[in-house]
Design a protein around this motif. Sequence first.
Motif, short mmCIF file in Angstrom:
data_model
loop_
_atom_site.label_atom_id
_atom_site.label_comp_id
_atom_site.label_asym_id
_atom_site.label_seq_id
_atom_site.Cartn_x
_atom_site.Cartn_y
_atom_site.Cartn_z
N ILE A 238 0.83 -1.21 0.00
CA ILE A 238 0.00 0.00 0.00
C ILE A 238 0.87 1.26 0.00
O ILE A 238 0.59 2.23 -0.71
CB ILE A 238 -0.94 -0.02 1.22
N SER A 239 1.93 1.24 0.80
CA SER A 239 2.82 2.41 0.86
C SER A 239 3.47 2.68 -0.49
O SER A 239 3.55 3.83 -0.94
CB SER A 239 3.89 2.20 1.94
N VAL A 240 3.94 1.63 -1.16
CA VAL A 240 4.57 1.79 -2.46
C VAL A 240 3.57 2.33 -3.48
O VAL A 240 3.88 3.24 -4.27
CB VAL A 240 5.18 0.46 -2.94
N ASN A 241 2.36 1.78 -3.46
CA ASN A 241 1.34 2.22 -4.43
C ASN A 241 0.99 3.69 -4.24
O ASN A 241 0.94 4.47 -5.20
CB ASN A 241 0.09 1.37 -4.29
N TYR A 242 0.76 4.11 -2.99
CA TYR A 242 0.40 5.51 -2.77
C TYR A 242 1.59 6.45 -2.94
O TYR A 242 1.41 7.63 -3.26
CB TYR A 242 -0.25 5.68 -1.40
N TYR A 243 2.79 5.95 -2.72
CA TYR A 243 3.97 6.76 -3.04
C TYR A 243 4.02 7.05 -4.53
O TYR A 243 4.30 8.18 -4.95
CB TYR A 243 5.23 6.05 -2.58
N ARG A 244 3.75 6.03 -5.34
CA ARG A 244 3.74 6.24 -6.79
C ARG A 244 2.62 7.19 -7.20
O ARG A 244 2.79 8.00 -8.12
CB ARG A 244 3.57 4.89 -7.50
N VAL A 245 1.49 7.12 -6.50
CA VAL A 245 0.37 8.02 -6.81
C VAL A 245 0.76 9.47 -6.53
O VAL A 245 0.62 10.35 -7.39
CB VAL A 245 -0.88 7.63 -5.98
N PHE A 246 1.29 9.74 -5.35
CA PHE A 246 1.65 11.11 -5.01
C PHE A 246 2.84 11.60 -5.83
O PHE A 246 2.94 12.79 -6.12
CB PHE A 246 1.95 11.20 -3.51
N LYS A 247 3.72 10.69 -6.20
CA LYS A 247 4.83 11.07 -7.05
C LYS A 247 4.32 11.52 -8.41
O LYS A 247 4.82 12.50 -9.00
CB LYS A 247 5.80 9.89 -7.21
N THR A 248 3.31 10.82 -8.93
CA THR A 248 2.71 11.21 -10.21
C THR A 248 2.04 12.57 -10.12
O THR A 248 2.17 13.40 -11.01
CB THR A 248 1.69 10.15 -10.65
N PHE A 249 1.33 12.83 -9.03
CA PHE A 249 0.71 14.13 -8.85
C PHE A 249 1.76 15.24 -8.74
O PHE A 249 1.58 16.32 -9.28
CB PHE A 249 -0.16 14.13 -7.59
N TRP A 250 2.84 14.96 -8.05
CA TRP A 250 3.89 15.96 -7.88
C TRP A 250 4.50 16.32 -9.24
O TRP A 250 4.72 17.50 -9.54
CB TRP A 250 4.95 15.42 -6.93
N LYS A 251 4.79 15.34 -10.05
CA LYS A 251 5.32 15.60 -11.39
C LYS A 251 4.30 16.34 -12.24
O LYS A 251 4.68 17.21 -13.03
CB LYS A 251 5.71 14.29 -12.06
N SER A 252 3.04 16.02 -12.09
CA SER A 252 2.00 16.68 -12.89
C SER A 252 1.89 18.15 -12.51
O SER A 252 1.70 19.01 -13.36
CB SER A 252 0.66 15.98 -12.69
N ARG A 253 2.00 18.44 -11.23
CA ARG A 253 1.96 19.84 -10.81
C ARG A 253 3.15 20.61 -11.36
O ARG A 253 3.04 21.77 -11.74
CB ARG A 253 1.94 19.92 -9.28
N ALA A 254 4.31 19.94 -11.40
CA ALA A 254 5.49 20.61 -11.97
C ALA A 254 5.28 20.91 -13.44
O ALA A 254 5.65 21.98 -13.93
CB ALA A 254 6.72 19.74 -11.78
N ARG A 255 4.66 19.99 -14.16
CA ARG A 255 4.37 20.24 -15.58
C ARG A 255 3.34 21.33 -15.74
O ARG A 255 3.39 22.12 -16.68
CB ARG A 255 3.90 18.95 -16.25
N LEU A 256 2.38 21.37 -14.81
CA LEU A 256 1.33 22.39 -14.90
C LEU A 256 1.91 23.79 -14.74
O LEU A 256 1.48 24.74 -15.40
CB LEU A 256 0.27 22.14 -13.83
N LYS A 257 2.91 23.93 -13.87
CA LYS A 257 3.54 25.23 -13.68
C LYS A 257 4.26 25.70 -14.93
O LYS A 257 4.42 26.88 -15.16
CB LYS A 257 4.51 25.16 -12.50
N THR A 258 4.73 24.73 -15.73
CA THR A 258 5.42 25.09 -16.97
C THR A 258 4.47 25.02 -18.16
O THR A 258 4.91 24.94 -19.30
CB THR A 258 6.60 24.14 -17.20
N ARG A 259 3.15 24.99 -17.87
CA ARG A 259 2.11 25.00 -18.90
C ARG A 259 2.22 23.79 -19.83
O ARG A 259 2.05 23.89 -21.05
CB ARG A 259 2.18 26.29 -19.73
N ASP A 260 2.47 22.64 -19.21
CA ASP A 260 2.46 21.40 -19.99
C ASP A 260 1.11 20.73 -19.84
O ASP A 260 0.09 21.38 -19.65
CB ASP A 260 3.59 20.49 -19.54
N MET A 261 1.12 19.39 -19.87
CA MET A 261 -0.12 18.60 -19.84
C MET A 261 -0.84 18.80 -18.52
O MET A 261 -0.22 19.04 -17.48
CB MET A 261 0.21 17.11 -20.02
N PRO A 262 -2.18 18.68 -18.52
CA PRO A 262 -2.94 18.81 -17.27
C PRO A 262 -2.68 17.62 -16.36
O PRO A 262 -2.14 16.60 -16.77
CB PRO A 262 -4.40 18.84 -17.75
#
Length: 393
Positions: A238-262
């Motif tokens: 469970i910890s590994v799965n949710y770590y991957r989930v939050f890691k994906t969100f963190w990368k997505s927010r970084a892309r959002l700041k640079t006006r990349d994919m939603p």
Amino acid sequence: MAPYKSDYTRNFSKIAMGNMSGVTDVSYFHDYDDIFGNRSFFTFLSEFQRGQPQLVYVEVTMLIVIMIAAYVTNIILVLVLTRDRQMHNWTNYLIVHLCCVDILLASAAPFIAAARITQGWTMGSGVCHGLMYTMTLSATVTMWTMVLISIERCHTIVKPFKRGCIYDKLCFAGTLAVVWAACGLYCLPLALYFKERTFPLGGNEVVICTLEWPAVGASYIFTIPALLLTFCIPLVVISVNYYRVFKTFWKSRARLKTRDMPLPSLSTDSRSKERGSPASVGKHHKNLPRQTSNVDANRTIRFKATAFSGKDVRVVKVLVMLVVTFFLMWLPVMIMILLIQLDGENFQRHMLKSHHFVGVLCFTLCNAILNPVFYGLLNESNRNGLRKLFIRT
């Protein structure tokens, strides 16, 4: 040597199982065996010569309240998720399965209450074999259902456009069948070795339902793997799965700041129809244009992505909180089982009492109430479904 062993056995029996009229809260009995030597048997749900007999009313009241509350909350959530076809998705199927397991777990409360009222075991050998087995099986299946939910969430976010095996109906049913079969086989020793035993007490004989292992050290052979299969391995997965989930969100927010994919979504099934449900919050917009000259349109897209991602993050937080709560509420029982084994080896002075075990058990059974509350009250879609359900009725 035979007469000596016989005399020792009689002396030990007189000391350990003789008239205990001066002892209160009797929760251990003893005997002597040629293979095991001195043995102690914890009464688990029975308790004799209680120093404060009025506490039984508190225990029974708590058990009945827990059972009723668990039944009401779980049944209501099942109705919310099954009556509306828009709520039919893979995550909600797992939630319904979790509710059914919680109902099964709460169904043990009347049997525990009966054992507290009668003190001795009066419900027969069949209930003795099946009660602890059913409770342990329900707890283990609940934990692995949490694991399946985390796997489904992780697959949805990390690989949103790749359809996994769990989204096939036959594979979904087969996965649940394997979970039940594996957990059932693992918990089978509890059904085999929880037995009725008769001991003398105060000039009479009393019957208890206790755990009688067939070999020296068998209790540790069962308990240590239980810690791994019920806590450690699920916690890691469970910890590994949710770590991957939050890691994906963190990368997505970084892309959002640079006006990349939603931001990605927590969509479970591409066929989900309910946008507010846990399985369909933040659906991917495949048809969004990659580039546009309209600045307002870009801002609208980013605003929608941010709004949906906020809902998705809240859903993940609810799931993580549910798992953490489960661990916190079941950990005391596992610790209690270990303490019972260690305390049982101390023949000079036993520290634990049956009411300690029952108190921890009542605390753990409250998990069957919290599961549907978290899913039903902390999720906007389920709250809307709850309102619709009461409006219809």
